[in-house]
Design an enzyme around this catalytic site. Structure first.
Site, short mmCIF file in Angstrom:
data_model
loop_
_atom_site.label_atom_id
_atom_site.label_comp_id
_atom_site.label_asym_id
_atom_site.label_seq_id
_atom_site.Cartn_x
_atom_site.Cartn_y
_atom_site.Cartn_z
N ASP A 53 0.84 -1.21 0.00
CA ASP A 53 0.00 0.00 0.00
C ASP A 53 0.87 1.26 0.00
OD1 ASP A 53 0.87 -0.15 2.60
OD2 ASP A 53 -1.12 -0.02 3.51
N SER A 54 2.20 1.07 0.04
CA SER A 54 3.12 2.18 -0.21
C SER A 54 2.88 2.75 -1.62
CB SER A 54 4.58 1.73 -0.07
OG SER A 54 4.80 0.53 -0.79
N ASP A 94 -1.09 -6.11 -0.56
CA ASP A 94 -1.49 -5.50 0.71
C ASP A 94 -3.00 -5.29 0.76
OD1 ASP A 94 0.30 -5.04 2.74
OD2 ASP A 94 1.08 -3.17 1.89
N LYS A 110 -1.34 -9.42 2.63
CA LYS A 110 -0.68 -8.97 3.87
C LYS A 110 -1.62 -8.01 4.58
CE LYS A 110 2.99 -6.00 3.84
NZ LYS A 110 2.45 -4.85 4.57
N GLU A 118 -2.00 -5.57 8.43
CA GLU A 118 -1.27 -5.02 9.57
C GLU A 118 -2.03 -5.29 10.88
OE1 GLU A 118 -0.47 -0.86 8.92
OE2 GLU A 118 0.56 -1.24 7.01
N GLU A 148 8.36 -4.32 11.05
CA GLU A 148 8.81 -3.00 10.58
C GLU A 148 9.11 -2.08 11.76
OE1 GLU A 148 6.32 -1.13 7.61
OE2 GLU A 148 7.45 0.76 7.73
O1 KIV Z 1 3.46 -1.16 1.61
C1 KIV Z 1 4.65 -1.49 1.76
O2 KIV Z 1 5.53 -1.15 0.97
C2 KIV Z 1 4.98 -2.30 2.93
C3 KIV Z 1 6.42 -2.58 3.19
C4 KIV Z 1 7.09 -1.38 3.70
C5 KIV Z 1 6.60 -3.75 4.09
O3 KIV Z 1 4.11 -2.69 3.64
#
Ligand code: KIV
Length: 291
Positions: free
Chosen positions: A55-56, A94, A123, A125, A192
Site C-alpha cells: 500500500d506504499s 497488501d 498482507k 497489519e 517493521e
Molecule cells: O506497503 C509497503 O511497501 C509495505 C512494506 C514497507 C513492508 O508494507
C-alpha cells in the site's frame, strides 16, 4: 515471463526456521515492492523471492501523503499489472486500511478481489485484534502474511512513524502478537521499525519467517520499497533505506537532454526518421509543395 520455478507459500513458510542452527544455514529471503509490469520484471529478473504490491503504492506511485488513501480497487489494478508478468516470485498484495476492519465477510471479499487480480497471498497489519479476520481468510484458503511493529496504517494512532517496541513490556506484547499470528496460520510476518534485539527475539521464537524493514539484520528476510532502493524517490529516506542507485537523477538528466535536443533541432536526426522511396519522393514532387 520468468523461466525459473514459481515460488509458493509453503516454500516461503518452510524456508528457514525453527532453531538458530538451521536458520544460520539458509539464505535470507528477499522481498521488494513493485506496482506495475516493468517493476515486476525488474524485481523478478533480479531474482527476488517475493514481490509485494504494497500500500506504499499510495505514496510512491499515486502521490498521496500516507497509505490511508489507497483502495482495494487501486491495489487490485496494480496487482493485475504485476501478475501479467507471471513472475517466479510469490506475489503478496497488501490489504488496504479499512478493507479488513469492519467484518470478516468484507475482509474475505476484499482479499478475494486481490487474489482474483493475481496475488497468491495477502498482507495485513496488526496483532491479536486482527485474529478473527486472519482466521476467516485462512479458512477461505487465502494465505496471510502478518505485519507488526511500525504499521503505517496506524499512523494517527501511533502519533507518527515511530519505532515501536522500544520498552520491554511493548516488546513482549509484540512477541505475543507474533506468536498469535503464527498460531492462526500466517505463513510469514513483516517486522517493521522495531529494535534489532526485539526482531531477533521474535525471529528466534517463531517457526515461520520474519521479513524485516527497519528491524535490523536478524530477521529471516528483508524487504525494501522499490522506489527507495532505486533512488526514484524525492522523500528523505528513512535510516534503514540503502539506496543502490540514483535513478531519479539519471531520469531527470535524460529527459533534460531530450528537451535540449528537441529545442536545438538535434532530435530527431536522419536515422531516427522514416523516408519515402526515391520513386515515391519523385512522384510526390510532381505535385509541387503545398501553397
Ligand atoms: O506497503 C509497503 O511497501 C509495505 C512494506 C514497507 C513492508 O508494507
Amino acid at each position: 515471463m520468468a523461466t525459473s520455478k514459481r515460488m509458493t507459500v509453503p516454500a516461503i513458510r518452510d524456508h528457514c526456521c525453527s532453531g538458530a542452527a538451521s536458520a544460520a544455514a539458509v539464505e535470507p529471503l528477499v522481498m521488494v515492492t513493485a506496482y506495475d509490469a516493468p517493476g515486476a520484471r525488474i524485481a523478478d529478473e533480479a531474482g527476488v523471492d517475493m514481490i509485494l504490491v504494497g500500500d506504499s503504492l499510495a505514496m510512491v506511485v499515486l502521490g498521496y501523503e500516507d497509505t490511508l488513501q489507497v483502495t482495494v480497487a487501486d491495489i487490485a489494478h496494480h496487482t493485475a499489472a504485476v501478475a501479467r508478468v507471471k513472475p517466479a516470485a510469490l506475489i503478496v498484495a497488501d490489504l488496504p486500511w479499512m478493507s479488513y476492519h469492519v467484518s470478516t465477510e468484507e475482509t474475505v471479499r476484499n482479499a478475494a478481489e486481490l487474489i482474483r487480480a493475481g496475488a497468491q497471498s495477502v498482507k495485513l497489519e496488526g496483532g491479536r485484534k486482527r485474529l478473527p479476520m486472519i482466521e476467516a481468510l485462512i479458512s477461505a484458503e487465502i494465505p496471510v502474511m502478518g505485519h507488526l511493529g511500525l504499521t503505517p496504517q496506524s499512523l494517527h494512532a501511533m502519533g507518527g512513524y515511530k519505532v515501536q517496541a522500544r520498552k520491554s513490556e511493548a516488546a513482549l506484547e509484540l512477541l505475543a502478537d507474533a506468536k498469535a499470528l503464527q498460531h492462526a496460520g500466517c505463513f510469514s510476518i513483516v517486522l517493521e521499525g522495531v529494535p534489532d534485539e526485539v526482531a531477533r527475539m521474535v525471529t528466534e521464537s517463531l517457526d515461520i519467517p520474519t521479513i524485516g524493514i527497519g528491524a535490523g539484520g536478524q530477521c529471516d528476510g528483508q524487504v525494501l520499497v522499490f522506489h527507495d532502493l532505486l533512488g526514484l524517490e524525492d522523500r528523505v529516506p528513512a535510516k534503514f533505506v540503502r539506496k543502490y542507485a540514483s535513478l531519479k537523477d539519471d531520469a531527470v538528466s535524460a529527459v533534460r537532454r531530450f528537451a535540449e535536443d528537441v529545442r536545438s533541432g538535434a532530435f530527431p536526426d536522419d536515422s531516427e526518421s522514416y523516408h519515402l522511396s526515391e520513386q515515391q519522393a519523385e512522384a510526390l514532387s510532381l505535385y509541387g509543395s503545398p501553397s
